[in-house]
Design a protein around this motif. Structure first.
Motif, PDB file in Angstrom:
ATOM      1  N   PRO A  30       0.787  -1.236   0.000  1.00 23.34           N
ATOM      2  CA  PRO A  30       0.000   0.000   0.000  1.00 23.34           C
ATOM      3  C   PRO A  30       0.818   1.284   0.000  1.00 23.34           C
ATOM      4  O   PRO A  30       0.306   2.340  -0.361  1.00 23.34           O
ATOM      5  CB  PRO A  30      -0.825  -0.121   1.278  1.00 23.34           C
ATOM      6  N   ASP A  31       2.078   1.235   0.414  1.00 22.74           N
ATOM      7  CA  ASP A  31       2.897   2.448   0.461  1.00 22.74           C
ATOM      8  C   ASP A  31       4.376   2.046   0.418  1.00 22.74           C
ATOM      9  O   ASP A  31       4.723   0.867   0.415  1.00 22.74           O
ATOM     10  CB  ASP A  31       2.588   3.279   1.705  1.00 22.74           C
ATOM     11  N   ASP A  32       5.234   3.071   0.386  1.00 22.51           N
ATOM     12  CA  ASP A  32       6.669   2.808   0.278  1.00 22.51           C
ATOM     13  C   ASP A  32       7.209   2.035   1.480  1.00 22.51           C
ATOM     14  O   ASP A  32       8.092   1.174   1.329  1.00 22.51           O
ATOM     15  CB  ASP A  32       7.443   4.118   0.135  1.00 22.51           C
ATOM     16  N   ASP A  33       6.711   2.333   2.662  1.00 23.60           N
ATOM     17  CA  ASP A  33       7.198   1.614   3.847  1.00 23.60           C
ATOM     18  C   ASP A  33       6.876   0.128   3.749  1.00 23.60           C
ATOM     19  O   ASP A  33       7.717  -0.723   4.075  1.00 23.60           O
ATOM     20  CB  ASP A  33       6.584   2.198   5.114  1.00 23.60           C
ATOM     21  N   ALA A  34       5.663  -0.167   3.296  1.00 20.28           N
ATOM     22  CA  ALA A  34       5.288  -1.575   3.152  1.00 20.28           C
ATOM     23  C   ALA A  34       6.118  -2.243   2.069  1.00 20.28           C
ATOM     24  O   ALA A  34       6.515  -3.410   2.201  1.00 20.28           O
ATOM     25  CB  ALA A  34       3.797  -1.688   2.829  1.00 20.28           C
ATOM     26  N   GLU A  35       6.401  -1.503   1.005  1.00 15.94           N
ATOM     27  CA  GLU A  35       7.228  -2.092  -0.049  1.00 15.94           C
ATOM     28  C   GLU A  35       8.659  -2.309   0.431  1.00 15.94           C
ATOM     29  O   GLU A  35       9.308  -3.302   0.072  1.00 15.94           O
ATOM     30  CB  GLU A  35       7.223  -1.220  -1.295  1.00 15.94           C
ATOM     31  N   ARG A  36       9.166  -1.399   1.238  1.00 17.95           N
ATOM     32  CA  ARG A  36      10.492  -1.602   1.827  1.00 17.95           C
ATOM     33  C   ARG A  36      10.528  -2.885   2.653  1.00 17.95           C
ATOM     34  O   ARG A  36      11.526  -3.608   2.645  1.00 17.95           O
ATOM     35  CB  ARG A  36      10.888  -0.406   2.687  1.00 17.95           C
ATOM     36  N   ASP A  37       9.450  -3.159   3.351  1.00 23.22           N
ATOM     37  CA  ASP A  37       9.392  -4.401   4.124  1.00 23.22           C
ATOM     38  C   ASP A  37       9.472  -5.616   3.198  1.00 23.22           C
ATOM     39  O   ASP A  37      10.142  -6.612   3.512  1.00 23.22           O
ATOM     40  CB  ASP A  37       8.110  -4.455   4.951  1.00 23.22           C
ATOM     41  N   VAL A  38       8.781  -5.541   2.055  1.00 26.55           N
ATOM     42  CA  VAL A  38       8.839  -6.643   1.096  1.00 26.55           C
ATOM     43  C   VAL A  38      10.271  -6.818   0.594  1.00 26.55           C
ATOM     44  O   VAL A  38      10.799  -7.937   0.538  1.00 26.55           O
ATOM     45  CB  VAL A  38       7.885  -6.389  -0.091  1.00 26.55           C
ATOM     46  N   LEU A  39      10.923  -5.721   0.246  1.00 23.47           N
ATOM     47  CA  LEU A  39      12.268  -5.810  -0.316  1.00 23.47           C
ATOM     48  C   LEU A  39      13.293  -6.194   0.742  1.00 23.47           C
ATOM     49  O   LEU A  39      14.322  -6.800   0.416  1.00 23.47           O
ATOM     50  CB  LEU A  39      12.627  -4.490  -0.990  1.00 23.47           C
ATOM     51  N   ARG A  40      13.018  -5.875   1.990  1.00 28.74           N
ATOM     52  CA  ARG A  40      13.891  -6.389   3.051  1.00 28.74           C
ATOM     53  C   ARG A  40      13.777  -7.913   3.119  1.00 28.74           C
ATOM     54  O   ARG A  40      14.778  -8.620   3.305  1.00 28.74           O
ATOM     55  CB  ARG A  40      13.509  -5.773   4.395  1.00 28.74           C
ATOM     56  N   THR A  41      12.551  -8.413   2.946  1.00 30.32           N
ATOM     57  CA  THR A  41      12.365  -9.864   2.895  1.00 30.32           C
ATOM     58  C   THR A  41      13.100 -10.472   1.714  1.00 30.32           C
ATOM     59  O   THR A  41      13.697 -11.550   1.816  1.00 30.32           O
ATOM     60  CB  THR A  41      10.865 -10.203   2.825  1.00 30.32           C
ATOM     61  N   VAL A  42      13.089  -9.776   0.571  1.00 33.80           N
ATOM     62  CA  VAL A  42      13.850 -10.245  -0.586  1.00 33.80           C
ATOM     63  C   VAL A  42      15.333 -10.331  -0.235  1.00 33.80           C
ATOM     64  O   VAL A  42      16.006 -11.333  -0.503  1.00 33.80           O
ATOM     65  CB  VAL A  42      13.636  -9.315  -1.792  1.00 33.80           C
ATOM     66  N   SER A  43      15.860  -9.271   0.390  1.00 36.21           N
ATOM     67  CA  SER A  43      17.285  -9.214   0.706  1.00 36.21           C
ATOM     68  C   SER A  43      17.695 -10.325   1.672  1.00 36.21           C
ATOM     69  O   SER A  43      18.676 -11.040   1.435  1.00 36.21           O
ATOM     70  CB  SER A  43      17.627  -7.846   1.301  1.00 36.21           C
ATOM     71  N   THR A  44      16.960 -10.497   2.748  1.00 33.29           N
ATOM     72  CA  THR A  44      17.324 -11.522   3.727  1.00 33.29           C
ATOM     73  C   THR A  44      17.058 -12.926   3.189  1.00 33.29           C
ATOM     74  O   THR A  44      17.800 -13.868   3.483  1.00 33.29           O
ATOM     75  CB  THR A  44      16.575 -11.311   5.044  1.00 33.29           C
ATOM     76  N   GLY A  45      16.008 -13.076   2.378  1.00 29.76           N
ATOM     77  CA  GLY A  45      15.749 -14.375   1.765  1.00 29.76           C
ATOM     78  C   GLY A  45      16.842 -14.766   0.788  1.00 29.76           C
ATOM     79  O   GLY A  45      17.252 -15.929   0.718  1.00 29.76           O
TER      80      GLY A  45
END
Length: 402
Positions: free
Chosen positions: A205-220
């Protein structure tokens, strides 16, 4: 640049890769996303990556790896986490067929995404010359290992020029496609997986939520890279030439979110002794405790990643790095300068992006030379004056020491 905008830029890069398959005259004529009407296919134009610069011939193998200890984070019903890995290695002359740039299925998917199915032959993209050969006899000796992770939505093929050049200089390089995180990755059994993770990011829904997704990408991806390391250096290796790898000398590098994943891999796995981020936001972030003194290279665009620039994660990350470190930016570069795309575009005579006027040839030279110099210093113990400061031979490269 917000994560959402960066992700959309990454999607544009996939389209740009398709543009590279067209003769320049056809590409210039496109007023929009590409022709959709049926028509005769343009004449095929042979694509070729720049030749590697090291003394070794280069061999290439493709591995399908499955981590049965983890479920896929993006498509839970898919079962265990799967990866496709291209391994480039120093070789002796000889070997089998030229290694393809990517599969026909991957190329067809990229073409279909641009409305070009049936217009451009998929083989124009998939058969680009990489200067590597399958079934090449391995060079004698033991070599450092470099793990490579591509940008979000981009296939591992976009880092092939760097991988092949490093292999020619005496490195084993494992380039990883992370399932459901690229526009299209071919797996055994005729499966081609698309970017479910991109859909999750798009739905944020917003940039903060997308950052959370991309943090999951990075750690995954960090977990993926550790698994690849296990499978290449463990007691039952997945690669028949694993004896070539020196387990004491390992680095991780990546472009965009792949660069963030390199840092995440160092945080998660002490075996990774050095890291390179090519123009990627640190989505996990470098902690105040640093990386246990391990070296790290930040190489990015001068417009977006200079000190005090739009991406504050680089200012903070650089301050937290507690080992040998360099913060380099490249004038005239764009986000995809550090991939194959500018070089291929230049070789086909495509117009230069006015926001990133650095030539394709210089993009390749700068990326290859500075990444290799960093790895030579920290994995081979060879001093490289290129890293000591600004060079008149590389006026585009800025040394930032805030």
């Amino acid at each position: 640049m917000t994560p959402r905008l960066r992700r959309r830029t990454a999607a544009t890069a996939l389209a740009a890769m398709v543009l590279l398959a067209l003769p320049a005259a056809t590409a210039h004529a496109w007023p929009g996303p590409g022709p959709t009407a049926a028509g005769a296919a343009p004449a095929a134009t042979a694509l070729e990556l720049p030749r590697p610069t090291g003394p070794y011939a280069v061999g290439a193998e493709v591995l399908h790896l499955t981590d049965h200890g983890r479920a896929d984070p993006w498509v839970p019903g898919a079962g265990a986490r799967e990866l496709m890995v291209s391994v480039h290695h120093p070789a002796r002359p000889g070997g089998g067929a030229p290694a393809p740039y990517m599969s026909d299925d991957e190329a067809r998917l990229l073409l279909a995404q641009r409305g070009l199915g049936g217009v451009v032959p998929a083989g124009v993209v998939s058969s680009a010359s990489t200067h590597a050969r399958t079934d090449a006899p391995p060079a004698r000796g033991r070599f450092p290992l470099v793990l490579l992770s591509p940008g979000f939505g981009a296939p591992r093929a976009t880092l092939t020029s760097l991988a092949v050049d490093l292999a020619s200089r005496g490195y084993v390089v494992a380039s990883v496609d992370h399932a459901y995180e690229s526009g299209g990755t071919s797996f055994p059994g005729g499966r081609t997986l698309t970017c479910a993770a991109c859909d999750v990011a798009e739905a944020a829904p917003d940039d903060d939520a997308e950052r959370d997704v991309l943090r999951t990408v990075s750690t995954g991806r960090a977990a993926d890279l550790s698994f690849v390391l296990d499978r290449l250096t463990g007691p039952h290796p997945a690669w028949e030439h694993s004896r070539m790898i020196d387990r004491r000398r390992i680095a991780a590098a990546g472009h965009s979110v792949g660069g963030s994943a390199a840092a995440s891999a160092m945080l998660a796995d002490p075996r990774v002794g050095a890291g390179v981020d090519m123009d990627g936001t640190f989505f996990e972030g470098i902690p105040a405790t640093g990386l246990d003194g391990r070296p790290f290279l930040m190489l990015g665009t001068d417009a977006g990643h200079r000190p005090g620039g739009a991406d504050g994660s680089w200012d903070e990350g650089y301050q937290h790095l507690d080992g040998w470190k360099r913060w380099l930016t490249v004038r005239g570069s764009g986000h995809f300068t550090f991939t194959d795309l500018p070089e291929l575009g230049e070789r086909l005579g495509l117009p230069v992006d006015p926001s990133a006027p650095l030539s394709g040839a210089r993009s390749t030279e700068v990326t290859r030379d500075y990444v290799a110099a960093f790895l030579d210093l920290h994995l081979k113990g060879r001093h490289r004056p290129l890293l000591d400061g600004a060079s008149p031979d590389n006026p585009e490269v800025v040394f930032n020491n805030p």
